[in-house]
Motif scaffolding. Sequence first.
Motif, PDB file in Angstrom:
ATOM      1  N   LEU A  40       4.053   4.646  -7.044  1.00  0.00           N
ATOM      2  CA  LEU A  40       4.387   3.273  -7.417  1.00  0.00           C
ATOM      3  C   LEU A  40       5.884   3.054  -7.582  1.00  0.00           C
ATOM      4  O   LEU A  40       6.305   2.066  -8.170  1.00  0.00           O
ATOM      5  CB  LEU A  40       3.667   2.900  -8.724  1.00  0.00           C
TER       6      LEU A  40
ATOM      7  N   LEU B  36       7.560   0.122 -12.219  1.00  0.00           N
ATOM      8  CA  LEU B  36       6.136  -0.209 -12.311  1.00  0.00           C
ATOM      9  C   LEU B  36       5.926  -1.711 -12.364  1.00  0.00           C
ATOM     10  O   LEU B  36       5.077  -2.256 -11.643  1.00  0.00           O
ATOM     11  CB  LEU B  36       5.530   0.446 -13.553  1.00  0.00           C
TER      12      LEU B  36
ATOM     13  N   THR C 173       6.566  -3.224  -8.977  1.00  0.00           N
ATOM     14  CA  THR C 173       5.510  -2.895  -8.011  1.00  0.00           C
ATOM     15  C   THR C 173       4.260  -3.716  -8.254  1.00  0.00           C
ATOM     16  O   THR C 173       3.689  -4.304  -7.313  1.00  0.00           O
ATOM     17  CB  THR C 173       5.175  -1.399  -8.098  1.00  0.00           C
TER      18      THR C 173
ATOM     19  N   THR D 218      -1.072  -2.300  -3.324  1.00  0.00           N
ATOM     20  CA  THR D 218      -0.346  -1.581  -4.372  1.00  0.00           C
ATOM     21  C   THR D 218       0.513  -0.476  -3.779  1.00  0.00           C
ATOM     22  O   THR D 218       1.675  -0.288  -4.168  1.00  0.00           O
ATOM     23  CB  THR D 218      -1.346  -0.978  -5.378  1.00  0.00           C
TER      24      THR D 218
ATOM     25  N   GLY E 281       4.556  -0.356  -3.822  1.00  0.00           N
ATOM     26  CA  GLY E 281       5.239   0.802  -4.383  1.00  0.00           C
ATOM     27  C   GLY E 281       6.262   1.376  -3.428  1.00  0.00           C
ATOM     28  O   GLY E 281       7.366   1.764  -3.829  1.00  0.00           O
TER      29      GLY E 281
ATOM     30  N   LEU F  62      -3.638   2.436 -13.931  1.00  0.00           N
ATOM     31  CA  LEU F  62      -2.307   2.429 -13.332  1.00  0.00           C
ATOM     32  C   LEU F  62      -1.219   2.413 -14.394  1.00  0.00           C
ATOM     33  O   LEU F  62      -0.215   3.127 -14.293  1.00  0.00           O
ATOM     34  CB  LEU F  62      -2.150   1.230 -12.390  1.00  0.00           C
TER      35      LEU F  62
END
Length: 357
Positions: free
Chosen positions: A116, A150, A153, A172, A176, A265
Amino acid sequence: MSETATRAPAPATLSRGRLLAWLGVTTAALLASVVVTVAIGPAGLTPSDVGQVVATRLGLGDLLGLATPDRLDDGIVWQLRLPRVLTAAAVGAGLAVCGVVMQSLTRNPLADPYLLGLSSGASLGAVSVLVLGWLAVLPVAAFVGAAAALVATLALATAAGRGAGGLSPGRTVLAGLAVSQLAAAATSFVIFWSARGDQYREILSWMLGSVAGAQWSSVLITGGAVLVLGTLLASTGSVLDAFTFGDTAAATLGVPVAAVRWVLLIGVALLTGALVSQSGAIGFVGLILPHAVRTITGARHRALLPLSMLCGATFLMWADTLARTVFTPRELPVGIVTAAIGAPVFAVLLWKGKARA
């Protein structure tokens, strides 16, 4: 060709008895490795010297009838090597469990804890303070950088998925990668524009991963993060099993897919950020260890998660021991060792997987 003939064989799983046996073996190997790796080095310590120092420091010396350890041995074991070994163990365990979770959530066998953009974000934060000479806040800056990556992303993935199915594994991963490349470019710019003299060596060592400067505060941060977040992630085996066959299958089994994915996550990101803040970006541990352990456990996450944590801890302790002893008196960043070991191992696992297929 019949359906029976074309169906892939189900992955092997460990029975409860065999799982307990493997847990016992890997736990014993981990504990023994702590003592042995602390003893290894130019000072010529023995495992009994290590045990004597640790027992005395824990207030058990009189109870066990042990003599007072030599002050030099005490300093080497308690102040230098033991914090480093325990930090390596915590980082290895945390990266391994994060790798398992990421590979399951994204259904991507090449996923690792840094997927990520966390390592690139942490590197940007760390390099920014290194070039300024603010070494005291380096762990904080690295954690903030990982957290910012994070957020970026997930925000990008959510925006891309709005009206198109929401937050999906594919979006995702792509988000990332985009954030990772942007942060890496920013890091390179900062290094090119601002780094001077010995700062290049400090930056390179951090970016390749190292636990050489670990102290008891590092053990507290990494060990606490693994104890809390790592244990929680390791307890999600049944949920990750449900994700194995996709979101629809997981939803059919009663799993709130979107909420669980967000929670896991974020948990992976927080744990990875805490680990990276103390060790830098150590590669291959979160990628290789889950695949290696799957050859023993099969695909069931209830066995895969705890065994990966134990094996990851042991692996990184020994990798760091090689990093600090092979070229004595010079040390390698441990990330070089994990890459040198991990790449051939991954190739072997890939070849075996092709043969099984």
